[in-house]
Each structure stands twice: as C-alpha cells, then as structure tokens.
Design an enzyme around this catalytic site. Structure first.
Site, PDB file in Angstrom:
ATOM      1  N   TYR A 141       0.853  -1.183   0.000  1.00 41.58           N
ATOM      2  CA  TYR A 141       0.000   0.000   0.000  1.00 41.58           C
ATOM      3  C   TYR A 141       0.889   1.233   0.000  1.00 41.58           C
ATOM      4  O   TYR A 141       1.881   1.285   0.739  1.00 41.58           O
ATOM      5  CB  TYR A 141      -0.876  -0.007   1.256  1.00 41.58           C
ATOM      6  CG  TYR A 141      -1.720   1.236   1.420  1.00 41.58           C
ATOM      7  CD1 TYR A 141      -3.024   1.282   0.940  1.00 41.58           C
ATOM      8  CD2 TYR A 141      -1.202   2.369   2.043  1.00 41.58           C
ATOM      9  CE1 TYR A 141      -3.795   2.429   1.078  1.00 41.58           C
ATOM     10  CE2 TYR A 141      -1.968   3.523   2.180  1.00 41.58           C
ATOM     11  CZ  TYR A 141      -3.259   3.539   1.698  1.00 41.58           C
ATOM     12  OH  TYR A 141      -4.027   4.669   1.820  1.00 41.58           O
ATOM     13  N   GLU A 183      -3.530   7.346  -4.029  1.00 37.29           N
ATOM     14  CA  GLU A 183      -3.448   6.064  -3.331  1.00 37.29           C
ATOM     15  C   GLU A 183      -3.175   4.953  -4.345  1.00 37.29           C
ATOM     16  O   GLU A 183      -3.891   4.829  -5.330  1.00 37.29           O
ATOM     17  CB  GLU A 183      -4.768   5.801  -2.606  1.00 37.29           C
ATOM     18  CG  GLU A 183      -4.710   4.649  -1.639  1.00 37.29           C
ATOM     19  CD  GLU A 183      -6.068   4.411  -1.002  1.00 37.29           C
ATOM     20  OE1 GLU A 183      -6.191   4.619   0.213  1.00 37.29           O
ATOM     21  OE2 GLU A 183      -7.009   4.031  -1.713  1.00 37.29           O
TER      22      GLU A 183
END
Ligand code: ADP
Ligand code: MG
Length: 389
Positions: free
Chosen positions: A109, A197
């Site tokens: 992530y 993101e």
C-alpha cells in the site's frame, strides 16, 4: 474532485511512473479490441467508478480469453455498482479498464496526502496492502509506515530508500519505489492533489513492482488553474445535488441525516451541524450559502435542500454580517412559493436587517417556527422531526 482509475494511471504515466498496459472501453466490442492491443493472454476487466472496494463487489475480473473479456465487460457496462466505499450509493459503470493481467506475489500500500497534523505532504505505506488495508490500519498499526516530507527540502532520494527497506523490498525494487515516490511527489505538487493512493502497489512474481490500482483526488479550490484535470471530471459519478449546488456556487455536501441546514459561513454551518447532533439530531447536509448571498442563491439553496425526500425539517441559521436578513427572508419565501414545503421550517435570524427579515417572514403567512439562538433552533428542529415521525 475524484478521478477514475484509468485517468489516475494516465497521470502517473505522464510523470514517468510505469503502469501496466491498459485501455478504457465503453462497449464489449471496444473491450475486446482493447484486449487485442495488450500483449499477453491474461487480462483484467475493471469497472470504472469513483469508489474503491470494486474487487469485493465483483468489479474486477480476470479474463483468460477474449470471449471472457467480452462477457465480463458486457456484464458490468450499463449496470450500477455499490461497494463498501461508495457511501450507500450505486454508481453507474459507463466504462471499463482493460488491463494486462499480472502474477502477484505480494500487495503493498502506498499513498500521498496532506497531513494537517504535521502540516506536511505525507507518504503512508504498508507491506500489507490490498483489499483489507482498513483492517491492517485498525488491528496492526505498526505495519503502517509514515513519512512526513519537509516542504522546503522536498522528497529526498534517501528517504525513498529508507521506505523501501522498511517495506522489506530488495535493492532493485527499492529503486523502482524511489522512481514511483519521486514521480508521485512531483505530480501531487504540480497538480494540487489532495490524495493519491496506490493499493495495491504489487510485487509481481517476476520481482518487479507494478501499480495495479490508482486513486486520485484533487483540491477543488485549485481547479481554476488545472483545466486539464477539470476536463476529466465525470459528473455522472457525483452526487446530483452537489453537482447542482456547484453550478450555483453553493458549498453543499450531502449527509445521512434528516434535518436540512441552510447557513451562511462555513464555520457557522459546521457549528450548526454539531449543535444538531448535540441535541440528538442528524443533519441532512452541510450548506454554506456564502457571505454575498443573493435572493436567487438562497432560493436555489432552499430548493436543493427540499429536493431530498429524506429531509423532515429545515433549520435556517443566519448570522447577517455581510449578508442581509431581509434578502435571506425573500429567498426563503420565493423558494417555498416555487416548490412548496411540507416540512417544518425553523428559522433563526440575527444581525444585519434582522427586524426587516423577521417581518417579511411573518407577513408571508408561511408556517415558520422562530428560534432565538442556535441552541434553541437546533432543539426545535430535532423536536419537529420527532413529532413528524
Ligand atoms: P479495488 O481497490 O476497487 O477493489 P483493485 O484495482 O485494487 O480494485 O483490484 C482489486 C484486486 O484485484 C487487487 O488487490 C489485486 O489483487 C487484483 N488485481 C487488480 N488489478 C490486477 C491486475 N492488473 N492483474 C492481476 N490482479 C489484479
Ligand atoms: Mg484497490
């Protein structure tokens, strides 16, 4: 403003970040053509909506043949999809991204955002990325890495190496991560973004990093200097009422509750929602009609609130500093005459031309509940909702 994944990946590519081969398609035939143009014999068909959580909702499908590509695209296009991130709304799937299918070893992530606490652009990363990142953050926060970037120095290459090692990457992958992070930092600053993101940023079985998903959100206050971003806007993914509000220069955000709020000034609007909640109620919206509210804008604002059948009472809370209460009153009267109102309206007016405003409302013959101050108004609004139920 939010962007689709395919648009986010285009922005990444513009900043030298490698993304898997992919093409957007708006029909099953286009999807097949897109797949034919992508090397390999494994594709992924991805619903393009302004929400994550698509994987769990059936919006990300691996296809092994061109027939499967057509089938999945056909099944998705023209439908609506609700995910755990779409706030209870089903979003239309008008396009799908056909992308190269990859063999994933591990999902990381990586995000960039403005951290108000440290007043810095901040990278957040985890070696445990993928569709359950929320759970990682909640249960094992030590697996989340944070990097606050000094505004003057900017992101330094050594910081990206430290991040790579913290994520357990080898030297080659750390080099790839550095390129991605430096590209994202430049993109973030130059395009005035609010959030980027990558989830997942995947480690493939061939050892390379790959940007498999991308979410981008930009700062609306900077839209005036980014015509290229504005051109990517897809209003079909946005809340209808919020789109209508933006056309009238009103700051409006749809909320879950049933007490409509019409307030001037963002601070007072926030306070109004707080006081409604303190009194046990739930606001249906945030609305700042602004300092220079005209009769027309107030009328539009009132219509927006009334357009939702969730609204069981309306609390008008005005402190007239620049805005005049008589103008507000005229707007309320015009709106109610135009669209009709079947729910109780609680009005608290204070400040410039308050007596004139109150008089106008009184003489209008509208059934309006007068309130003395913000607390009294919120209490009466909550009470009115209870009685209606
Ligand atoms: P969302 O976050 O909306 O669920 P993602 O794009 O992250 O959508 O896809 C969900 C999952 O699907 C990823 O975590 C990954 O495991 C898999 N996936 C996504 N893109 C690819 C791809 N190009 N090749 C193989 N698997 C993929
Ligand atoms: Mg994702």
């Amino acid at each position: 403003m939010n962007f689709h994944e395919y648009q986010a990946k285009q922005l990444f590519a513009d900043y030298g970040i490698a993304v898997p081969a992919g093409r957007v398609a708006r029909s099953p035939e286009e999807a097949v053509d897109a797949a034919k143009a992508i090397p390999g014999d494994l594709w992924v068909v991805k619903a393009q909506i302004h929400a994550g959580g698509r994987g769990k909702a059936g919006g990300v499908k691996l296809a092994k043949t061109l027939d499967e590509v057509r089938e999945y695209a056909k099944a998705m296009l023209g439908t609506k999809m609700e995910t755990y991130q779409s706030a209870g709304v089903a979003l239309p799937i008008d396009s799908v991204l056909i992308s190269e299918g990859t063999d994933i070893d591990k999902e990381l992530y990586l995000s960039v955002l403005v951290d108000r606490g440290t007043q810095s652009i901040t990278f957040i990363a985890s070696s445990e990325g993928g569709v359950d990142i929320e759970q990682v953050a909640a249960e094992t926060p030590e697996k989340i890495q944070t990097l606050n970037v000094n505004y003057v120095q900017g992101l330094q290459p050594y910081q990206t190496r430290e991040m790579g090692f913290a994520l357990g990457l080898d030297a080659k992958q750390t080099g790839q991560l550095g390129k991605i992070m430096l590209g994202l930092f430049k993109l973030f600053n130059e395009k005035d973004l609010a959030l980027v993101e990558l989830n997942p940023l995947a480690v493939l079985t061939n050892g390379n990093l790959a940007v498999l998903d991308g979410k981008v959100n930009s700062d609306d206050n900077a839209s005036f200097r980014h015509a290229d971003l504005v051109a990517m806007r897809d209003i079909r993914q946005e809340d209808e009422t919020e789109v209508a509000a933006s056309q009238h220069d009103l700051n409006y955000v749809t909320m879950d509750g049933n007490i409509g709020c019409m307030v001037n000034g963002a601070g007072l609007a926030m306070a109004t929602m707080d006081v409604i909640k303190l009194n046990g109620g739930e606001p249906a919206n945030f609305l700042d009609v602004g300092g220079g509210a005209t009769k027309e804008r107030v009328t539009e604002a009132f219509k927006l609130i009334l357009s939702s059948d969730k609204v069981k009472a309306i609390f008008v809370n005005i402190f007239g500093g620049i805005v005049r209460n008589d103008v507000i009153a005229e707007g309320i009267i015009a709106a109610v005459k135009d669209v009709g109102v079947k729910v109780p309206v609680i009005v608290r007016l204070e400040g410039t031309k308050v007596e004139e405003g109150k008089k106008l409302l009184k003489e209008s013959g509208l059934a309006i509940i007068a309130a003395d101050d913000i607390n009294d108004g919120a209490r009466k609004a909550v009470e009115a909702v209870k009685q209606a139920a």
